[in-house]
Every structure is written in C-alpha cells, then in structure tokens.
Design a protein around this motif. Structure first.
Motif, short mmCIF file in Angstrom:
data_model
loop_
_atom_site.label_atom_id
_atom_site.label_comp_id
_atom_site.label_asym_id
_atom_site.label_seq_id
_atom_site.Cartn_x
_atom_site.Cartn_y
_atom_site.Cartn_z
N GLY A 1 3.97 -21.12 43.35
CA GLY A 1 3.02 -21.94 44.10
C GLY A 1 1.60 -21.46 44.02
O GLY A 1 0.77 -21.82 44.87
N ALA A 2 1.26 -20.66 43.01
CA ALA A 2 -0.07 -20.06 42.92
C ALA A 2 -1.19 -21.08 42.79
O ALA A 2 -2.34 -20.79 43.13
CB ALA A 2 -0.12 -19.08 41.74
N VAL A 3 -0.87 -22.28 42.25
CA VAL A 3 -1.90 -23.32 42.12
C VAL A 3 -1.54 -24.57 42.89
O VAL A 3 -2.14 -25.63 42.69
CB VAL A 3 -2.15 -23.66 40.63
N GLY A 4 -0.58 -24.47 43.79
CA GLY A 4 -0.15 -25.64 44.54
C GLY A 4 0.68 -26.58 43.68
O GLY A 4 1.37 -26.15 42.75
N ARG A 5 0.63 -27.86 44.00
CA ARG A 5 1.36 -28.84 43.21
C ARG A 5 0.59 -29.14 41.93
O ARG A 5 -0.60 -29.39 41.97
CB ARG A 5 1.55 -30.14 44.01
N VAL A 6 1.27 -29.10 40.80
CA VAL A 6 0.61 -29.35 39.52
C VAL A 6 0.34 -30.85 39.39
O VAL A 6 1.25 -31.68 39.50
CB VAL A 6 1.44 -28.84 38.34
N VAL A 7 -0.92 -31.17 39.12
CA VAL A 7 -1.35 -32.56 38.99
C VAL A 7 -1.42 -32.98 37.52
O VAL A 7 -1.00 -34.08 37.17
CB VAL A 7 -2.73 -32.77 39.65
N GLN A 8 -1.96 -32.08 36.67
CA GLN A 8 -2.13 -32.43 35.26
C GLN A 8 -2.00 -31.18 34.39
O GLN A 8 -2.36 -30.07 34.82
CB GLN A 8 -3.50 -33.05 35.00
N VAL A 9 -1.49 -31.38 33.19
CA VAL A 9 -1.41 -30.32 32.17
C VAL A 9 -2.10 -30.83 30.92
O VAL A 9 -1.85 -31.96 30.47
CB VAL A 9 0.05 -29.95 31.86
N VAL A 10 -2.98 -30.00 30.35
CA VAL A 10 -3.65 -30.30 29.09
C VAL A 10 -3.27 -29.21 28.09
O VAL A 10 -3.36 -28.02 28.41
CB VAL A 10 -5.18 -30.36 29.25
N THR A 11 -2.83 -29.61 26.92
CA THR A 11 -2.54 -28.62 25.88
C THR A 11 -3.34 -28.96 24.62
O THR A 11 -3.44 -30.13 24.24
CB THR A 11 -1.04 -28.58 25.52
N LEU A 12 -3.90 -27.94 24.00
CA LEU A 12 -4.64 -28.07 22.75
C LEU A 12 -3.94 -27.21 21.71
O LEU A 12 -3.73 -26.01 21.93
CB LEU A 12 -6.10 -27.61 22.93
N ALA A 13 -3.61 -27.82 20.57
CA ALA A 13 -2.79 -27.11 19.58
C ALA A 13 -3.39 -27.23 18.19
O ALA A 13 -2.89 -27.98 17.34
CB ALA A 13 -1.37 -27.66 19.59
N PRO A 14 -4.46 -26.50 17.91
CA PRO A 14 -5.04 -26.51 16.56
C PRO A 14 -4.25 -25.60 15.62
O PRO A 14 -3.69 -24.60 16.04
CB PRO A 14 -6.45 -25.96 16.79
N GLY B 1 -4.74 -21.87 20.43
CA GLY B 1 -3.94 -22.69 21.33
C GLY B 1 -4.31 -22.47 22.78
O GLY B 1 -4.44 -21.31 23.24
N ARG B 2 -4.50 -23.55 23.51
CA ARG B 2 -4.89 -23.47 24.92
C ARG B 2 -3.93 -24.28 25.78
O ARG B 2 -3.45 -25.34 25.37
CB ARG B 2 -6.30 -24.02 25.13
N LEU B 3 -3.72 -23.81 26.99
CA LEU B 3 -2.93 -24.50 27.99
C LEU B 3 -3.73 -24.51 29.29
O LEU B 3 -4.14 -23.45 29.76
CB LEU B 3 -1.59 -23.80 28.19
N PHE B 4 -3.95 -25.69 29.85
CA PHE B 4 -4.69 -25.84 31.11
C PHE B 4 -3.76 -26.49 32.13
O PHE B 4 -3.20 -27.56 31.88
CB PHE B 4 -5.93 -26.72 30.93
N ILE B 5 -3.60 -25.84 33.28
CA ILE B 5 -2.75 -26.36 34.35
C ILE B 5 -3.62 -26.57 35.58
O ILE B 5 -4.17 -25.62 36.14
CB ILE B 5 -1.60 -25.38 34.67
#
Length: 334
Positions: free
Chosen positions: A141-154, A247-251
C-alpha cells in the motif's frame, strides 16, 4: 525434489534466463530440441555443454521430465506447448506465449483438459529486481490504490544479428503481441485488473520499408476494471546507450508514485534496477540490485504442489488475449 527440465526451441535468447533461473532453484536439464539452426545455438552449447541436442522432439516429450521450457519461434510456441501438456508436462514458455486467438483458445482447452501449468515468462517483470520491489511496495500500500501504469519499452535493433523470422509478421506476432505482452502483463499486475479493454492501439514500420513485416513502433491504451494503462514499444534505442533499452515503469497511485528505471540511468554511471518512490512520508531512491526474484522458486513449487503462486493461470490467458487483440486492433483486423 529437484525438477527435471527439457527444452523445445532455443530460437530466442530468453532461453538463457529461463533455464538459468530454474537451475538456480536446483532444476536439472539433460536434453533440448530445436527446429533447424538457431542463432543462439553456439552460445547455448558453450554455456550448457551438459545439455544434449536431440534430433526428434519426442525424445524430450517421452522422457521423465517434469516441465518443458519453450523459446521457439513465437508462431510455433502454442503447438509445442500443447504437445508438451498432452504428454503430461508443465510448461514455461517465452513471451509471447501464442500469436493468435485461435492458438490461445486451443491452449485454454488443453489446460482445462490436462490440468497442466502453462506459465508465460514475462521476464520484464519476473526477471527484473526493480519490478519485483515495485510489486512488494504496491502490495504494502505504499502508493495507495493504483490508478494507472505506464510502461516504456525501447529496444536496440541490432538487425544484422536477427534471424529471418524477426521480420515476418506472422512468425513473431507483431510488436504489440510480442514485446507488448510484457507491458500488458505489468499493467494488469500492478493495477490488479482482472478485466480490460483496448481503447487505442497503433503499430507502424517507421524506418525499414525493405522489411514490410517489421514493426518498429507500437502503443496501446488499456482500460481495466481496477486501473488503466499506457504501453509504448519501439526499436529506436541509440547506440550510445550502454544497454539494449532504457526500460521504464511508472505506477501512479492515489497516495504516491513509483518509477522504475530498470536497465540503466541516462547520463550517469551505468546502474541497473533503480526504483524511485514518493508518497506522503517518503522521497526515496531504492537500489534494487539485491532484491530477490521469486518467480522461479514459486513456479518450481507450483509444479510440485499444483498451486498458482508464480502467477494465476487466468492472468496469463488474459494478458495474451489483450496483447493479441491490441495487435489486431492496430492492424484493423478487429
């Protein structure tokens, strides 16, 4: 009990991580089969001299192995997985686990009929320590409820080292089906979504008209029942980067956010597995290079205990269905 493994297909380099991960859990492997020459074969034989190539895959299927690893050409993975499950073996398959909805339905039917495990190794989550740490933090629960995930995969193209099937749309499945399955897996996993639709999908060949089946850019937007996602894939990584892709992952959560810079730090000393966490009380960089990767140990336990701790079977099915539907939508098929 140490698991016994067999291999059907070493066409993709992911076979190295798949086999190494299971061997680290005590598994053994004596035989592999692959259909024709594979670009990985010389390296594979040098890395695993004790694993013997057999001419007929029935030698693997009829042996006493517990699980079969499959990293064949994507188009061929479904048929091989079904053959393995029909022979009483559990399966770990490289992504994408299949390339068409017809193949996916045949796999669903086979799993229901045989009770075997069909695990797709989504390595951008299962084999990345920063991603494993993100899973822990989200679960806490470190960020609460997850609303959106963005992934970048070059990715780097390295076209001179690629086999012919990399450029054949029907063989590799398209960029959203192939690389995109990694990213859709992460959207579903971190949001906890068990249903989703594809709101937008696009693919194109921007740089290589001489390879009409090649796709070097893709993107898709997902609307899930517990959160949403955007995924972007490309083959534009410049040679100046010291690895194959940034590669990036945004939560994004209701009470904070996480960014994973999985494979490098641009403009700084090359360092993998970086996680950045911001919430109501913390503003942290977390070095994840020593974080444990639980997938392989959990899968080994699942094979022995007939459980689903490494990943729910329904999740693997849904991930591949959405990846295929995104590919179809982008190409105007559906």
């Amino acid at each position: 009990m140490a698991l016994k493994l067999g291999i059907l297909g070493i066409d993709h380099g992911h076979i190295f991580g798949m086999l190494a991960g299971m061997m680290a859990e005590g598994a053994t492997c004596a035989q592999y089969w692959t259909d024709g020459p594979a670009v990985t074969e010389a390296k594979f034989n040098a890395t695993h001299p004790g694993v013997t190539r057999v001419a007929d895959r029935r030698a693997v299927l009829e042996s006493d192995v517990d699980m079969i690893l499959i990293a064949a050409v994507p188009e061929d993975r479904a048929a091989l997985a079904i053959e393995a499950m029909e022979a009483g073996k559990d399966v770990m398959v490289d992504k994408p686990g299949c390339t068409t909805l017809e193949q996916l339905q045949a796999i669903r039917d086979c799993v229901a009929r045989t009770g075997r495990i069909w695990s797709v190794n989504f390595s951008e989550r299962f084999q990345v320590r920063a991603a494993a740490k993100a899973s822990e933090l989200v679960a806490e629960g470190a960020v609460g409820r997850v609303v959106q995930v963005v992934t970048l995969a070059p990715h780097k193209q390295n076209l001179k080292t690629r086999p012919d099937w990399y450029f054949q749309r029907e063989r590799y499945g398209g960029i959203l089906c192939d690389i995109g399955s990694h990213q859709i897996d992460q959207v579903l996993h971190y949001t906890g979504s068990t249903e989703a639709t594809i709101a937008h999908a696009l693919v194109e060949n921007t740089t290589h008209p001489e390879y009409p089946g090649f796709q070097d850019f893709g993107e898709a937007t997902l609307v899930g029942n517990r959160g949403h996602g955007y995924v972007r894939l490309d083959w534009f990584t410049p040679d100046g980067l010291p690895t194959w892709g940034d590669g990036r992952l945004f939560i994004l959560g209701t009470e904070g956010s996480i960014e994973c810079r999985k494979y490098t730090e641009i403009g700084q000393a090359h360092r993998t597995d970086n996680l950045y966490l911001v919430n109501g009380t913390e503003n942290l960089h977390i070095d994840c290079r020593d974080v444990a990767l639980p997938y392989f140990a959990r899968l080994a336990a699942d094979v022995q205990d007939r459980t689903e701790t490494a990943g729910r079977q329904a999740h693997s099915f849904l991930t591949m269905e959405l990846a295929i539907r995104a590919q179809m939508k982008a190409e105007g098929i559906a």
